[in-house]
Structure formats: structure tokens, C-alpha cells
Design a protein around this motif. Structure first.
Motif, PDB file in Angstrom:
ATOM      1  N   SER A  54      -5.943   4.089   7.946  1.00 14.12           N
ATOM      2  CA  SER A  54      -6.726   3.050   7.289  1.00 14.12           C
ATOM      3  C   SER A  54      -6.870   3.279   5.786  1.00 14.12           C
ATOM      4  N   GLY A  55      -6.199   4.435   5.244  1.00 12.95           N
ATOM      5  CA  GLY A  55      -6.074   4.792   3.703  1.00 12.95           C
ATOM      6  C   GLY A  55      -7.033   5.605   3.334  1.00 12.95           C
ATOM      7  N   GLN A  56      -7.780   6.268   4.292  1.00 12.12           N
ATOM      8  CA  GLN A  56      -9.219   7.213   3.817  1.00 12.12           C
ATOM      9  C   GLN A  56      -8.860   8.326   3.947  1.00 12.12           C
ATOM     10  N   ALA A  57      -7.400   9.123   4.114  1.00 12.18           N
ATOM     11  CA  ALA A  57      -7.019  10.279   3.993  1.00 12.18           C
ATOM     12  C   ALA A  57      -7.160  11.063   2.814  1.00 12.18           C
ATOM     13  N   GLY A  58      -7.112  10.548   1.655  1.00  6.66           N
ATOM     14  CA  GLY A  58      -6.719  11.073   0.408  1.00  6.66           C
ATOM     15  C   GLY A  58      -5.623  11.284   0.065  1.00  6.66           C
ATOM     16  N   ALA A  59      -4.533  11.185   0.805  1.00  6.93           N
ATOM     17  CA  ALA A  59      -3.055  11.552   0.880  1.00  6.93           C
ATOM     18  C   ALA A  59      -2.318  10.313   0.969  1.00  6.93           C
ATOM     19  N   PRO A  60      -2.073   9.241  -0.048  1.00  7.99           N
ATOM     20  CA  PRO A  60      -1.731   8.067   0.167  1.00  7.99           C
ATOM     21  C   PRO A  60      -0.453   8.032   0.895  1.00  7.99           C
ATOM     22  N   MET A  61      -0.318   7.114   1.886  1.00  9.26           N
ATOM     23  CA  MET A  61       1.014   6.924   2.667  1.00  9.26           C
ATOM     24  C   MET A  61       0.888   5.506   3.257  1.00  9.26           C
ATOM     25  N   CYS A  62      -0.028   4.983   4.058  1.00 11.70           N
ATOM     26  CA  CYS A  62      -0.051   3.651   4.757  1.00 11.70           C
ATOM     27  C   CYS A  62      -0.672   2.707   3.752  1.00 11.70           C
ATOM     28  N   GLU A  63      -1.469   3.188   2.744  1.00 11.72           N
ATOM     29  CA  GLU A  63      -2.028   2.167   2.030  1.00 11.72           C
ATOM     30  C   GLU A  63      -1.275   2.036   0.752  1.00 11.72           C
ATOM     31  N   LEU A  64      -0.188   1.870   0.645  1.00  7.64           N
ATOM     32  CA  LEU A  64       0.731   1.646  -0.572  1.00  7.64           C
ATOM     33  C   LEU A  64       1.064   0.467  -0.918  1.00  7.64           C
ATOM     34  N   GLY A  65       0.900  -0.482   0.118  1.00 11.02           N
ATOM     35  CA  GLY A  65       1.067  -1.852  -0.088  1.00 11.02           C
ATOM     36  C   GLY A  65       2.283  -2.435   0.650  1.00 11.02           C
ATOM     37  N   TRP A  66       2.736  -1.692   1.837  1.00  8.03           N
ATOM     38  CA  TRP A  66       3.964  -2.225   2.438  1.00  8.03           C
ATOM     39  C   TRP A  66       3.852  -3.686   2.985  1.00  8.03           C
ATOM     40  N   LYS A  67       4.934  -4.194   3.033  1.00  2.00           N
ATOM     41  CA  LYS A  67       5.022  -5.751   3.501  1.00  2.00           C
ATOM     42  C   LYS A  67       4.603  -5.593   4.872  1.00  2.00           C
ATOM     43  N   SER A  68       4.811  -4.754   5.805  1.00  2.00           N
ATOM     44  CA  SER A  68       4.327  -4.702   7.005  1.00  2.00           C
ATOM     45  C   SER A  68       3.985  -3.112   7.310  1.00  2.00           C
ATOM     46  N   LEU A  69       3.175  -2.988   8.222  1.00  2.00           N
ATOM     47  CA  LEU A  69       2.759  -1.578   8.768  1.00  2.00           C
ATOM     48  C   LEU A  69       2.540  -1.733  10.429  1.00  2.00           C
ATOM     49  N   GLY A  70       3.270  -0.784  11.106  1.00  2.00           N
ATOM     50  CA  GLY A  70       2.947  -1.049  12.416  1.00  2.00           C
ATOM     51  C   GLY A  70       2.855   0.778  12.885  1.00  2.00           C
ATOM     52  N   VAL A  71       2.149   0.947  14.085  1.00  2.00           N
ATOM     53  CA  VAL A  71       1.913   2.164  14.657  1.00  2.00           C
ATOM     54  C   VAL A  71       3.000   2.689  15.765  1.00  2.00           C
ATOM     55  N   LEU A  72       3.834   3.817  15.576  1.00  2.00           N
ATOM     56  CA  LEU A  72       4.495   4.269  16.519  1.00  2.00           C
ATOM     57  C   LEU A  72       3.830   5.508  17.187  1.00  2.00           C
ATOM     58  N   GLU A  73       3.415   5.411  18.273  1.00  2.00           N
ATOM     59  CA  GLU A  73       2.754   6.344  19.097  1.00  2.00           C
ATOM     60  C   GLU A  73       3.917   7.173  20.111  1.00  2.00           C
ATOM     61  N   LEU A  74       4.355   8.441  19.491  1.00  2.00           N
ATOM     62  CA  LEU A  74       5.505   9.120  20.367  1.00  2.00           C
ATOM     63  C   LEU A  74       5.049   9.463  21.728  1.00  2.00           C
ATOM     64  N   THR A  75       3.789   9.575  22.027  1.00  2.00           N
ATOM     65  CA  THR A  75       3.365  10.205  23.365  1.00  2.00           C
ATOM     66  C   THR A  75       3.650   9.050  24.280  1.00  2.00           C
ATOM     67  N   ALA A  76       3.558   7.567  23.761  1.00  2.00           N
ATOM     68  CA  ALA A  76       3.527   6.620  24.640  1.00  2.00           C
ATOM     69  C   ALA A  76       5.035   6.228  25.019  1.00  2.00           C
ATOM     70  N   LEU A  77       6.046   6.509  24.185  1.00  2.00           N
ATOM     71  CA  LEU A  77       7.406   6.134  24.374  1.00  2.00           C
ATOM     72  C   LEU A  77       7.998   6.382  25.611  1.00  2.00           C
TER      73      LEU A  77
END
Length: 220
Positions: A54-77
Motif C-alpha cells: 500500500s506504500g505505507q512502509a516508508g521505504a518506496p517500492m510499490c508506490e513508485l508509479g508502475w504501469k501495473s503491479l501484481g502480488v506474487l505469493e511464493l508460499t502459494a506457488l
């Protein structure tokens, strides 16, 4: 694969510029997948995962303005067909990998099959804290928390150096340069200590430190 190994995300202009240079096009034109599996093995992990996405961590990663953003959960794979996720991973342009426990992350990268894919991907891999440390041959006893079934501190070994993140962090009083020196003395290869304003860029095996803060390289 291109690697941008950060301590605390894309949190200054130098690291941001390095990321854009590695992408070869604007962030707004790039697809990304976020991985927060490492966070679940530390206290408050579910909240940390939410803050990451959600971009609330104070360490910018997901909130940089990507064209698209998905979630990859490794434990489900491991429980789904590879055809449902491998093509998606191969097509995405950026992997954003959150911090947490590096050995837990390594275990699920291996169990899911992602670890086998990583060397062949054309994506830019952006790690934060544990997401960066997991690329090393090992992390050192200092950072062992969750213990894998096989024990030890071995990680993926996709780079030949180890990383001590969050150097001199105000909330982590034990992460001093003296602690980093003791940690590095027990490592068998090159080892970097970096603060939250520094990152390590790796392209075709060439290593460059990008920093507006403090860092140190320890050699065996």
C-alpha cells in the motif's frame, strides 16, 4: 538479470536514477510484481506486507508509479500449475522483493521454483533488506532468525558478496559499524555494510555501490 539491492527501497534520487537507468524506460511504462513472503516470518509480518503493497512502509517500492503491479505469493506457488505463474514472471519487467527474514524468503524461493528461474529472467530485481540479502552465498549467523529444515545460513548465491543492511539505523541500535565488522570477519567472501541511503547495483556481474549515505566494503 539486473539486480538493485537496497537496504530500504528507492528512497533517494541516486537510487531512483539507478533504477530508471536499469529499466531503460520510465517506471510508468513498466510492469511489476511484488513479493512480501519474507515479512511473514517476523513479528507483525502481515501488517508489514500490507504496508509494503500500500506504500505505507516508508521505504518506496510499490508506490513508485508502475504501469501495473501484481502480488506474487511464493508460499502459494507449489500448489498451483506452473503455467499459471511462470509466464507471468517471465513477462514482468520488475520484481520488487520486500524485507523480513532472508532464510524464510530463500526457502520459499527454492520451494516455489522461483530461485531456478531468476538467473534466466530479463527482469530487474529490486530487493529491500532481506530481499537483497537473499542473493548472497550466505547471510552470517548474526542474521539467522527463522531456521530452514536443513539448518545453516546458506542463501541463493546469485552474487558473490554478502550484505549487512540498515547500518547505523536509529531504531536498530545494534546495527553499528563495529557489529558489521564482527559480522564480516565471519564471512568467507566480500561483504558490504550499507545504510538506508545506499544500494548495490549488479549488472552482468559488475558491482557498483549507489549511495547518498554510508557504506563499507569488507574483504576477506
Amino acid at each position: 538479470m539486473k539486480l538493485l539491492l537496497t537496504s530500504a527501497g528507492i528512497n533517494n534520487k541516486s537510487i531512483h536514477d539507478a533504477l530508471v537507468d536499469m529499466l531503460d524506460k520510465p517506471i510508468a511504462e513498466c510492469s511489476a510484481l511484488g513479493i512480501s513472503t519474507a515479512s511473514y516470518a517476523i513479528p507483525g509480518g502481515a501488517a508489514r506486507a500490507f504496508e509494503f503493497f500500500s506504500g505505507q512502509a516508508g521505504a518506496p517500492m510499490c508506490e513508485l508509479g508502475w504501469k501495473s503491479l501484481g502480488v506474487l505469493e511464493l508460499t502459494a506457488l507449489p500448489s498451483i500449475d506452473k503455467e499459471l505463474w511462470v509466464p507471468m514472471v517471465k513477462e514482468t519487467e520488475v520484481l520488487l522483493v520486500n524485507g523480513g527474514d532472508p532464510l524464510y524468503l530463500c526457502y520459499w524461493m527454492q520451494q516455489s521454483g522461483l530461485a531456478d528461474l531468476l538467473p534466466s529472467l530479463r527482469s530487474v530485481y529490486v530487493g529491500m533488506s532481506a530481499g537483497s540479502m537473499v542473493m548472497a552465498p550466505n547471510i552470517g549467523e548474526y542474521f539467522v532468525g527463522w531456521t530452514p529444515p536443513t539448518g545453516g545460513d546458506k542463501t541463493l548465491g546469485l552474487v558473490d558478496f554478502a550484505m549487512f543492511p540498515h547500518l547505523d539505523h536509529e531504531l536498530l541500535s545494534y546495527n553499528t559499524m563495529a557489529a558489521a565488522e564482527r559480522w564480516a570477519a565471519g564471512m568467507q567472501g566480500p561483504a558490504y555494510a550499507v545504510d538506508d541511503q545506499a544500494a548495490i547495483k549488479v549488472i552482468d556481474g559488475e558491482v557498483e555501490v549507489v549511495s547518498e549515505g554510508h557504506w563499507k566494503l569488507f574483504t576477506p
